[in-house]
Design a protein around this motif. Structure first.
Motif, PDB file in Angstrom:
ATOM      1  N   ALA A 193     114.420 -11.180  68.010  1.00 23.62           N
ATOM      2  CA  ALA A 193     113.496 -10.201  68.590  1.00 23.62           C
ATOM      3  C   ALA A 193     113.522 -10.248  70.116  1.00 23.62           C
ATOM      4  CB  ALA A 193     112.082 -10.457  68.082  1.00 23.62           C
ATOM      5  N   GLU A 194     113.749 -11.448  70.669  1.00 22.56           N
ATOM      6  CA  GLU A 194     113.825 -11.595  72.132  1.00 22.56           C
ATOM      7  C   GLU A 194     115.196 -11.213  72.672  1.00 22.56           C
ATOM      8  OE1 GLU A 194     112.838 -15.659  72.761  1.00 22.56           O
ATOM      9  OE2 GLU A 194     110.704 -15.405  72.336  1.00 22.56           O
ATOM     10  N   LYS A 195     116.100 -10.789  71.777  1.00 16.63           N
ATOM     11  CA  LYS A 195     117.465 -10.377  72.144  1.00 16.63           C
ATOM     12  C   LYS A 195     118.231 -11.497  72.854  1.00 16.63           C
ATOM     13  CE  LYS A 195     116.279  -5.477  72.425  1.00 16.63           C
ATOM     14  NZ  LYS A 195     116.721  -5.258  71.051  1.00 16.63           N
ATOM     15  N   ARG A 196     118.056 -12.721  72.344  1.00 17.70           N
ATOM     16  CA  ARG A 196     118.815 -13.859  72.860  1.00 17.70           C
ATOM     17  C   ARG A 196     120.019 -14.153  71.971  1.00 17.70           C
ATOM     18  NH1 ARG A 196     115.930 -19.077  73.824  1.00 17.70           N
ATOM     19  NH2 ARG A 196     117.859 -19.408  75.008  1.00 17.70           N
ATOM     20  N   ILE A 197     119.909 -13.818  70.677  1.00 14.95           N
ATOM     21  CA  ILE A 197     121.002 -13.957  69.729  1.00 14.95           C
ATOM     22  C   ILE A 197     120.957 -12.743  68.797  1.00 14.95           C
ATOM     23  CG2 ILE A 197     121.045 -16.489  69.783  1.00 14.95           C
ATOM     24  CD1 ILE A 197     119.432 -16.518  67.218  1.00 14.95           C
ATOM     25  N   ALA A 198     121.963 -12.612  67.958  1.00 15.21           N
ATOM     26  CA  ALA A 198     122.004 -11.494  67.004  1.00 15.21           C
ATOM     27  C   ALA A 198     122.517 -12.014  65.668  1.00 15.21           C
ATOM     28  CB  ALA A 198     122.904 -10.377  67.523  1.00 15.21           C
ATOM     29  N   THR A 199     122.157 -11.326  64.607  1.00 16.73           N
ATOM     30  CA  THR A 199     122.675 -11.662  63.285  1.00 16.73           C
ATOM     31  C   THR A 199     123.996 -10.926  63.058  1.00 16.73           C
ATOM     32  OG1 THR A 199     121.428  -9.868  62.255  1.00 16.73           O
ATOM     33  CG2 THR A 199     120.367 -12.034  62.345  1.00 16.73           C
ATOM     34  N   PHE A 200     124.788 -11.424  62.127  1.00 17.70           N
ATOM     35  CA  PHE A 200     126.009 -10.715  61.734  1.00 17.70           C
ATOM     36  C   PHE A 200     126.346 -11.118  60.298  1.00 17.70           C
ATOM     37  CE2 PHE A 200     127.686 -14.774  62.962  1.00 17.70           C
ATOM     38  CZ  PHE A 200     128.878 -14.954  62.285  1.00 17.70           C
ATOM     39  N   ASP A 201     127.245 -10.372  59.682  1.00 17.61           N
ATOM     40  CA  ASP A 201     127.607 -10.611  58.285  1.00 17.61           C
ATOM     41  C   ASP A 201     129.118 -10.776  58.184  1.00 17.61           C
ATOM     42  OD1 ASP A 201     127.930 -10.766  55.589  1.00 17.61           O
ATOM     43  OD2 ASP A 201     127.149  -8.764  55.130  1.00 17.61           O
ATOM     44  N   PRO A 202     129.594 -12.002  57.936  1.00 20.49           N
ATOM     45  CA  PRO A 202     131.039 -12.211  57.798  1.00 20.49           C
ATOM     46  C   PRO A 202     131.563 -11.863  56.419  1.00 20.49           C
ATOM     47  CG  PRO A 202     129.903 -14.290  57.559  1.00 20.49           C
ATOM     48  CD  PRO A 202     128.838 -13.267  57.840  1.00 20.49           C
ATOM     49  N   GLY A 203     130.678 -11.389  55.544  1.00 20.90           N
ATOM     50  CA  GLY A 203     131.116 -11.017  54.193  1.00 20.90           C
ATOM     51  C   GLY A 203     130.701 -12.000  53.126  1.00 20.90           C
ATOM     52  N   TRP A 204     130.055 -13.086  53.513  1.00 20.45           N
ATOM     53  CA  TRP A 204     129.538 -14.057  52.537  1.00 20.45           C
ATOM     54  C   TRP A 204     128.341 -14.771  53.146  1.00 20.45           C
ATOM     55  CZ3 TRP A 204     129.978 -19.371  53.817  1.00 20.45           C
ATOM     56  CH2 TRP A 204     130.792 -19.657  54.915  1.00 20.45           C
ATOM     57  N   GLN A 205     127.432 -15.167  52.293  1.00 19.27           N
ATOM     58  CA  GLN A 205     126.177 -15.757  52.740  1.00 19.27           C
ATOM     59  C   GLN A 205     126.032 -17.187  52.231  1.00 19.27           C
ATOM     60  OE1 GLN A 205     124.014 -14.348  54.922  1.00 19.27           O
ATOM     61  NE2 GLN A 205     125.549 -12.716  55.064  1.00 19.27           N
ATOM     62  N   PRO A 206     125.439 -18.050  53.034  1.00 21.84           N
ATOM     63  CA  PRO A 206     125.222 -19.440  52.599  1.00 21.84           C
ATOM     64  C   PRO A 206     124.124 -19.548  51.559  1.00 21.84           C
ATOM     65  CG  PRO A 206     124.228 -19.065  54.750  1.00 21.84           C
ATOM     66  CD  PRO A 206     124.991 -17.818  54.414  1.00 21.84           C
ATOM     67  N   THR A 207     124.168 -20.621  50.792  1.00 24.71           N
ATOM     68  CA  THR A 207     123.147 -20.874  49.773  1.00 24.71           C
ATOM     69  C   THR A 207     121.825 -21.241  50.445  1.00 24.71           C
ATOM     70  OG1 THR A 207     124.865 -21.733  48.313  1.00 24.71           O
ATOM     71  CG2 THR A 207     122.571 -22.279  47.755  1.00 24.71           C
ATOM     72  N   PRO A 208     120.692 -20.699  49.988  1.00 24.23           N
ATOM     73  CA  PRO A 208     119.404 -21.080  50.568  1.00 24.23           C
ATOM     74  C   PRO A 208     119.146 -22.581  50.430  1.00 24.23           C
ATOM     75  CG  PRO A 208     119.185 -19.122  49.187  1.00 24.23           C
ATOM     76  CD  PRO A 208     120.569 -19.657  48.960  1.00 24.23           C
ATOM     77  N   LEU A 209     118.323 -23.109  51.331  1.00 27.93           N
ATOM     78  CA  LEU A 209     117.988 -24.531  51.312  1.00 27.93           C
ATOM     79  C   LEU A 209     116.891 -24.799  50.294  1.00 27.93           C
ATOM     80  CD1 LEU A 209     117.835 -25.333  55.143  1.00 27.93           C
ATOM     81  CD2 LEU A 209     119.792 -25.439  53.591  1.00 27.93           C
ATOM     82  N   HIS A 210     117.106 -25.782  49.451  1.00 30.82           N
ATOM     83  CA  HIS A 210     116.121 -26.142  48.437  1.00 30.82           C
ATOM     84  C   HIS A 210     115.376 -27.391  48.894  1.00 30.82           C
ATOM     85  CE1 HIS A 210     114.259 -26.448  44.517  1.00 30.82           C
ATOM     86  NE2 HIS A 210     114.624 -27.720  44.460  1.00 30.82           N
ATOM     87  N   PHE A 211     114.060 -27.279  49.016  1.00 34.82           N
ATOM     88  CA  PHE A 211     113.233 -28.400  49.453  1.00 34.82           C
ATOM     89  C   PHE A 211     112.312 -28.856  48.325  1.00 34.82           C
ATOM     90  CE2 PHE A 211     114.666 -27.037  53.520  1.00 34.82           C
ATOM     91  CZ  PHE A 211     114.529 -28.129  54.369  1.00 34.82           C
ATOM     92  N   THR A 212     111.923 -30.117  48.392  1.00 36.04           N
ATOM     93  CA  THR A 212     110.971 -30.676  47.429  1.00 36.04           C
ATOM     94  C   THR A 212     109.945 -31.539  48.163  1.00 36.04           C
ATOM     95  OG1 THR A 212     112.392 -32.616  47.023  1.00 36.04           O
ATOM     96  CG2 THR A 212     112.623 -30.734  45.522  1.00 36.04           C
TER      97      THR A 212
END
Length: 298
Positions: free
Chosen positions: A241-260
């Motif tokens: 939102a502060e325009k310091r970095i940006a998202t991008f899509d390389p064609g694959w996404q990492p697995t979400p982090l599972h916490f306990t």
């Protein structure tokens, strides 16, 4: 025979030595030895066989352990049912992974304080690999980490996952992941292991990973142009939102982090179990808040 004698007996039996039991109970080794000697004298039998590497239970010790564990469990149930929450004045040693420390940890601490006003809370923030070891060593009571922890003595309460996103510097519109460094979690983490495998399969041996123990540092490394990052979505939104970095899509996404929320369940401590349930509730509420769309002003 006293409850303190039985409690001391159980710690020596579980940890296999007087020194470890003394450290866990925060009392001297002579005090532990005196309680065991007195208990053996009262019962008229040896409970442990002493050896060069520690102690092991005798046949009579095994029989006593079964009874002592039932008594300890009953005491915990009595405390949970009878003691008012505002009278609990124990110390809770809490270990938390940084992802949680930067998101819903303050809400969790506030809820704990509201539920147990006299509870003393000692917080350690560390990587999940170290938190697991500290829990199994009994130097932490409750851990919020990338789990679950597989051990017969441990209880794990599932928490909502943390989504991960790809982030890039603003001036790097189309990152080439075969040569651009990828910044992510420390090398002793599940995300690092999965990312290493995925990058090597997709881009070969030239792919690079820059691990970090600090998520804040990881985001700053992306913002400064060192590389791209696979980092928690919830923490990256502000920088986007502060325009310091940006998202991008390389064609694959990492697995979400599972916490306990993970704690020693054998022996069971009802206060720690209740604290873990509160952590689970706060995490669920936080996740629901993230899923709720923010109203756009008219």
């Amino acid at each position: 025979m006293t409850l303190e004698q039985l409690r001391t007996f159980l710690w020596v039996a579980r940890l296999g030595g007087v020194r470890k039991a003394a450290e866990q109970m925060n009392i001297s080794q002579p005090a532990v030895s005196a309680r065991i000697t007195s208990l053996e004298s009262d019962l008229g039998t040896a409970l442990f066989s002493r050896g060069p590497t520690g102690v092991t239970l005798t046949k009579q010790g095994v029989l006593l352990r079964n009874h002592a564990e039932q008594i300890a469990a009953l005491v915990e149930r009595i405390k949970a049912d009878v003691m008012p929450a505002d009278s609990v004045s124990s110390l809770l040693r809490l270990g938390v992974a940084e992802t949680v420390a930067q998101t819903w940890l303050p809400d969790f601490i506030a809820r704990l304080h509201q539920t147990f006003p006299k509870l003393k809370i000692e917080v350690s923030v560390d990587i999940s690999f170290n938190l697991r070891d500290m829990l199994l060593e009994r130097s932490l009571d409750l851990t919020i980490l990338m789990g679950p922890v597989s051990d017969f003595s441990v209880d794990n309460l599932d928490l909502p996952p943390f989504e991960l996103s790809w982030y890039r510097p603003l001036d790097l519109a189309d990152p080439d992941l075969s040569v651009t460094p990828v910044i992510t979690y420390n090398r002793n983490s599940r995300p690092h292991r999965e990312l290493t495998r995925e990058l090597q399969e997709r881009y070969g041996s030239t792919a690079q990973i820059f691990p970090t123990n600090s998520l804040s540092t990881g985001f700053e490394m992306v913002a400064s142009g060192i590389g791209v990052g696979i980092l928690p979505t919830v923490l990256g939104r502000r920088l986007v939102a502060e325009k310091r970095i940006a998202t991008f899509d390389p064609g694959w996404q990492p697995t979400p982090l599972h916490f306990t929320a993970t704690f020693i369940g054998e022996p069971r401590d009802e206060l720690i179990a209740q604290a873990a349930k509160i952590a689970q509730q706060v995490a669920i509420e936080h996740d629901r808040g993230l899923q709720t769309p923010v109203p756009v002003p008219a």
